[in-house]
Scaffold this motif. Structure first.
Motif, PDB file in Angstrom:
ATOM      1  N   GLU A   1       0.849  -1.182   0.000  1.00 56.37           N
ATOM      2  CA  GLU A   1       0.000   0.000   0.000  1.00 56.37           C
ATOM      3  C   GLU A   1       0.887   1.236   0.000  1.00 56.37           C
ATOM      4  N   ILE A   2       0.542   2.213  -0.844  1.00 58.01           N
ATOM      5  CA  ILE A   2       1.349   3.420  -0.994  1.00 58.01           C
ATOM      6  C   ILE A   2       0.469   4.644  -0.800  1.00 58.01           C
ATOM      7  N   GLN A   3       0.884   5.538   0.094  1.00 54.87           N
ATOM      8  CA  GLN A   3       0.171   6.798   0.275  1.00 54.87           C
ATOM      9  C   GLN A   3       0.840   7.852  -0.593  1.00 54.87           C
ATOM     10  N   LEU A   4       0.068   8.494  -1.451  1.00 55.57           N
ATOM     11  CA  LEU A   4       0.593   9.442  -2.435  1.00 55.57           C
ATOM     12  C   LEU A   4       0.340  10.863  -1.953  1.00 55.57           C
ATOM     13  N   GLU A   5       1.298  11.414  -1.255  1.00 56.19           N
ATOM     14  CA  GLU A   5       1.118  12.718  -0.628  1.00 56.19           C
ATOM     15  C   GLU A   5       0.820  13.829  -1.639  1.00 56.19           C
ATOM     16  N   ASN A   6       1.535  13.860  -2.745  1.00 58.55           N
ATOM     17  CA  ASN A   6       1.337  14.968  -3.688  1.00 58.55           C
ATOM     18  C   ASN A   6       0.170  14.728  -4.641  1.00 58.55           C
ATOM     19  N   MET A   7      -0.628  13.710  -4.358  1.00 61.51           N
ATOM     20  CA  MET A   7      -1.826  13.447  -5.160  1.00 61.51           C
ATOM     21  C   MET A   7      -3.107  13.869  -4.449  1.00 61.51           C
ATOM     22  N   LYS A   8      -3.006  14.298  -3.198  1.00 64.82           N
ATOM     23  CA  LYS A   8      -4.214  14.603  -2.450  1.00 64.82           C
ATOM     24  C   LYS A   8      -4.787  15.953  -2.872  1.00 64.82           C
ATOM     25  N   GLY A   9      -6.017  16.187  -2.456  1.00 65.99           N
ATOM     26  CA  GLY A   9      -6.695  17.437  -2.769  1.00 65.99           C
ATOM     27  C   GLY A   9      -8.192  17.232  -2.787  1.00 65.99           C
ATOM     28  N   ASN A  10      -8.934  18.312  -2.558  1.00 61.43           N
ATOM     29  CA  ASN A  10     -10.394  18.185  -2.557  1.00 61.43           C
ATOM     30  C   ASN A  10     -11.034  18.756  -3.810  1.00 61.43           C
ATOM     31  N   SER A  11     -10.204  19.198  -4.771  1.00 60.03           N
ATOM     32  CA  SER A  11     -10.720  19.692  -6.050  1.00 60.03           C
ATOM     33  C   SER A  11      -9.710  19.301  -7.119  1.00 60.03           C
ATOM     34  N   ILE A  12      -9.782  18.034  -7.537  1.00 60.52           N
ATOM     35  CA  ILE A  12      -8.742  17.489  -8.401  1.00 60.52           C
ATOM     36  C   ILE A  12      -9.322  16.564  -9.469  1.00 60.52           C
ATOM     37  N   GLU A  13      -8.523  16.343 -10.494  1.00 62.29           N
ATOM     38  CA  GLU A  13      -8.796  15.348 -11.526  1.00 62.29           C
ATOM     39  C   GLU A  13      -7.636  14.360 -11.535  1.00 62.29           C
ATOM     40  N   LEU A  14      -7.944  13.078 -11.564  1.00 61.06           N
ATOM     41  CA  LEU A  14      -6.937  12.023 -11.639  1.00 61.06           C
ATOM     42  C   LEU A  14      -7.171  11.198 -12.891  1.00 61.06           C
ATOM     43  N   ILE A  15      -6.109  10.872 -13.594  1.00 67.07           N
ATOM     44  CA  ILE A  15      -6.193   9.950 -14.728  1.00 67.07           C
ATOM     45  C   ILE A  15      -5.205   8.819 -14.489  1.00 67.07           C
ATOM     46  N   LEU A  16      -5.696   7.604 -14.538  1.00 66.22           N
ATOM     47  CA  LEU A  16      -4.878   6.394 -14.442  1.00 66.22           C
ATOM     48  C   LEU A  16      -4.910   5.719 -15.800  1.00 66.22           C
ATOM     49  N   GLU A  17      -3.742   5.552 -16.411  1.00 65.61           N
ATOM     50  CA  GLU A  17      -3.648   4.986 -17.751  1.00 65.61           C
ATOM     51  C   GLU A  17      -2.656   3.831 -17.783  1.00 65.61           C
ATOM     52  N   ASP A  18      -2.708   3.097 -18.907  1.00 64.63           N
ATOM     53  CA  ASP A  18      -1.782   1.969 -19.111  1.00 64.63           C
ATOM     54  C   ASP A  18      -1.779   1.041 -17.910  1.00 64.63           C
TER      55      ASP A  18
ATOM     56  N   LEU B   1      -0.048   7.482 -13.503  1.00 64.04           N
ATOM     57  CA  LEU B   1      -1.012   8.277 -12.757  1.00 64.04           C
ATOM     58  C   LEU B   1      -0.720   9.769 -12.957  1.00 64.04           C
ATOM     59  N   TYR B   2      -1.769  10.533 -13.319  1.00 61.63           N
ATOM     60  CA  TYR B   2      -1.651  11.968 -13.532  1.00 61.63           C
ATOM     61  C   TYR B   2      -2.654  12.683 -12.639  1.00 61.63           C
ATOM     62  N   LYS B   3      -2.231  13.829 -12.110  1.00 57.15           N
ATOM     63  CA  LYS B   3      -3.121  14.614 -11.249  1.00 57.15           C
ATOM     64  C   LYS B   3      -3.064  16.089 -11.633  1.00 57.15           C
ATOM     65  N   TRP B   4      -4.262  16.708 -11.703  1.00 60.58           N
ATOM     66  CA  TRP B   4      -4.370  18.149 -11.880  1.00 60.58           C
ATOM     67  C   TRP B   4      -5.199  18.734 -10.736  1.00 60.58           C
ATOM     68  N   ARG B   5      -4.797  19.866 -10.243  1.00 60.25           N
ATOM     69  CA  ARG B   5      -5.687  20.657  -9.395  1.00 60.25           C
ATOM     70  C   ARG B   5      -6.705  21.343 -10.304  1.00 60.25           C
ATOM     71  N   LEU B   6      -7.949  21.437  -9.839  1.00 55.83           N
ATOM     72  CA  LEU B   6      -9.000  22.077 -10.611  1.00 55.83           C
ATOM     73  C   LEU B   6      -9.440  23.374  -9.941  1.00 55.83           C
ATOM     74  N   LYS B   7      -9.685  24.383 -10.751  1.00 58.79           N
ATOM     75  CA  LYS B   7     -10.036  25.706 -10.242  1.00 58.79           C
ATOM     76  C   LYS B   7     -11.388  25.692  -9.538  1.00 58.79           C
ATOM     77  N   LYS B   8     -11.485  26.561  -8.587  1.00 63.47           N
ATOM     78  CA  LYS B   8     -12.760  26.792  -7.920  1.00 63.47           C
ATOM     79  C   LYS B   8     -13.530  27.839  -8.709  1.00 63.47           C
ATOM     80  N   ILE B   9     -14.758  27.520  -9.119  1.00 60.82           N
ATOM     81  CA  ILE B   9     -15.556  28.470  -9.896  1.00 60.82           C
ATOM     82  C   ILE B   9     -16.883  28.794  -9.213  1.00 60.82           C
ATOM     83  N   CYS B  10     -17.249  28.054  -8.171  1.00 63.55           N
ATOM     84  CA  CYS B  10     -18.538  28.259  -7.529  1.00 63.55           C
ATOM     85  C   CYS B  10     -18.393  29.189  -6.317  1.00 63.55           C
TER      86      CYS B  10
END
Length: 480
Positions: free
Chosen positions: A360-377, A471-480
């Motif tokens: 089990e691996i904890q991914l510290e720089n992948m956390k966030g409450n407004s994010i997009e994750l893509i897992l490929e290959d 695994l790819y991660k983006w932070r997503l902007k707050k618009i609301c």
């Protein structure tokens, strides 16, 4: 009856009164449509009209529960940034005094025509339903024309949610219905002018055909062409669980077939759920100017622990899904987040190549409450793979069993609950996390899982037996 003017003033006062309370909620979303106060449910009147997308919605502004609904209204130029407009419809007339219920919009002669169900109850609770018309020249202000259809013989007053389209030189309308013998059905009507309507009959359900015995009510029907086929989306009520299917209180899905506009005949296949998650209901689509068929849905389910959501203490409840483009792939409707969502990404993606071997691996720089994750290959040679999202949601795939599972910690009692589907292989996952919602797209739209959840932290943890992935991660902007 309370006047339209008074009702509008009361709504504005309610929004202002609780604005600070609503905005203090730590579970308020960042990029999803929500009500400014009160309860939101079904999407209504979804249309691209002139240069804007319009999304109306069922709105009870005075409490976080159901009641005499208004039509709330959002507009957008890009399906990402939304502006809340003034109330579109209030339940101010005799034919809608207990609610302006769900419906649809269509453009005709440069004007926007909206059709909706006027809900009426007497002092004993007896219901009447009217399919009503309102017309707008500017997309903001509506002139109510009143009822254009009353309930025909053979149906109960559970007769609602008109969806209108134009095909082969005439207009068609489908309405969610219940027959007198308590069978779910979709009723079909035709018109030459959008005001005079003829009842063709039952399109599907009603005790006959493949969906003859398929629950006691069909809500929110939507019929359209996709990939050369006629797709009918609707939300049946009264189904019992079958294996991994139908585990929510009510369902939302579609059938695929061929509609004959000359005869009104519709031959179709089996019902398929559109979304396998905990929270997805009453989807509605529109065809935009790019030729895309775009869907939005209510991210909840009626009567499914609605009053247990923690947002209620902050005077608001429920949200919509992100907009999704529909495509027909090998006879199956698949869903893809609209491309405009990518404009929410901030900066470059954080990338990891992961090789997991019984750990089990904890991914510290992948956390966030407004994010997009893509897992490929994704390569799972044997065993299983999982990803935990905070402490309230977990994605699990068993390669040995060919089963994908979304686990959620119940916000009602803290117990773990599950929704599942069969999946031959897992090649890619795209995940949208937004404070208290998660939307999961498997294998680029093959299956979807949408759910509310309420984590106390937002760490991302992965594990498995023998797994490799990108695994790819983006932070997503707050618009609301």
């Amino acid at each position: 009856m309370v006047s339209d003017t008074t009702l509008r003033q009361d709504v504005m006062a309610e929004v202002a009164k609780y604005k600070e309370t609503v905005n203090q909620d730590p579970y308020r979303l960042n990029y999803h449509i929500m009500p400014p106060v009160g309860l939101l449910n079904d999407p209504n009147g979804f249309i691209q009209w002139k240069d804007s997308y319009h999304l109306f919605y069922q709105w009870m502004p005075f409490k976080t529960d159901h009641g005499a609904k208004f039509w709330g209204h959002y507009t957008s130029k890009d399906l990402v940034h939304w502006k809340h407009e003034e109330v579109a419809l209030t339940p101010s007339e005799w034919f809608e005094k207990n609610g302006c219920y769900s419906g649809s919009a269509i453009e005709h002669d440069g004007k926007m025509y909206v059709f909706y169900t006027g809900n009426v109850k007497d002092d004993t609770g007896k219901r009447d339903s009217y399919q009503c018309l309102a017309v707008s020249h500017d997309g903001i202000h509506f002139d109510k024309k009143g009822p254009v259809i009353e309930v025909p013989e053979g149906y109960t007053p559970h007769f609602r949610d008109p969806k209108v389209w134009e095909q082969d030189g005439q207009f068609f309308m489908v309405i969610g219905a219940q027959t007198n013998d308590l069978k779910g059905a979709v009723a079909l009507f035709t018109s030459k002018n959008l005001t005079d309507w003829d009842h063709v009959g039952i399109l599907t359900g009603g005790g006959n055909g493949q969906l003859g015995e398929f629950g006691y009510m069909f809500e929110c029907p939507d019929m359209f062409e996709l990939g050369g086929k006629s797709i009918l989306i609707f939300s049946p009520q009264g189904l019992t669980p079958e294996g991994m299917k139908y585990h929510n209180v009510y369902q939302a899905g579609y059938v695929c077939g061929q509609f004959d506009p000359m005869t009104g005949d519709y031959q179709h296949g089996e019902f398929e759920e559109l979304d396998r998650g905990f929270d997805f209901y009453a989807p509605q689509t529109t065809l935009d100017q790019e030729g895309r068929r775009i869907l939005m849905a209510w991210m909840s389910v009626p009567e499914q622990n609605e009053q247990q959501h923690p947002t209620i203490q902050y005077k608001w409840l429920h949200n919509m899904t992100i907009p999704r483009e529909l495509k027909l792939v090998d006879g199956k409707v698949q869903q893809f987040p609209v491309k405009e969502i990518e404009t929410l990404r901030e900066g470059e993606a954080i990338q990891h190549t992961l090789m997991i071997q019984n750990e089990e691996i904890q991914l510290e720089n992948m956390k966030g409450n407004s994010i997009e994750l893509i897992l490929e290959d994704i390569m799972i040679k044997k065993g299983f793979f999982y990803m935990a999202i905070g402490d309230a949601a977990k994605l699990v795939f068993s390669a040995d069993e060919g089963v994908f599972t979304l686990e959620r910690k119940s916000y009602v009692d803290g117990e773990i609950e599950r929704r599942q589907c069969k999946l031959r292989e897992l090649k890619a996952i795209r995940i949208f996390i937004d404070t208290s919602s998660v939307e999961v797209f498997l294998n680029k739209g093959e299956e979807c899982f949408s759910s509310r959840f309420y984590p106390t932290h937002n760490e991302i943890t992965v594990g498995g037996s023998d797994v490799k992935l990108e695994l790819y991660k983006w932070r997503l902007k707050k618009i609301c």
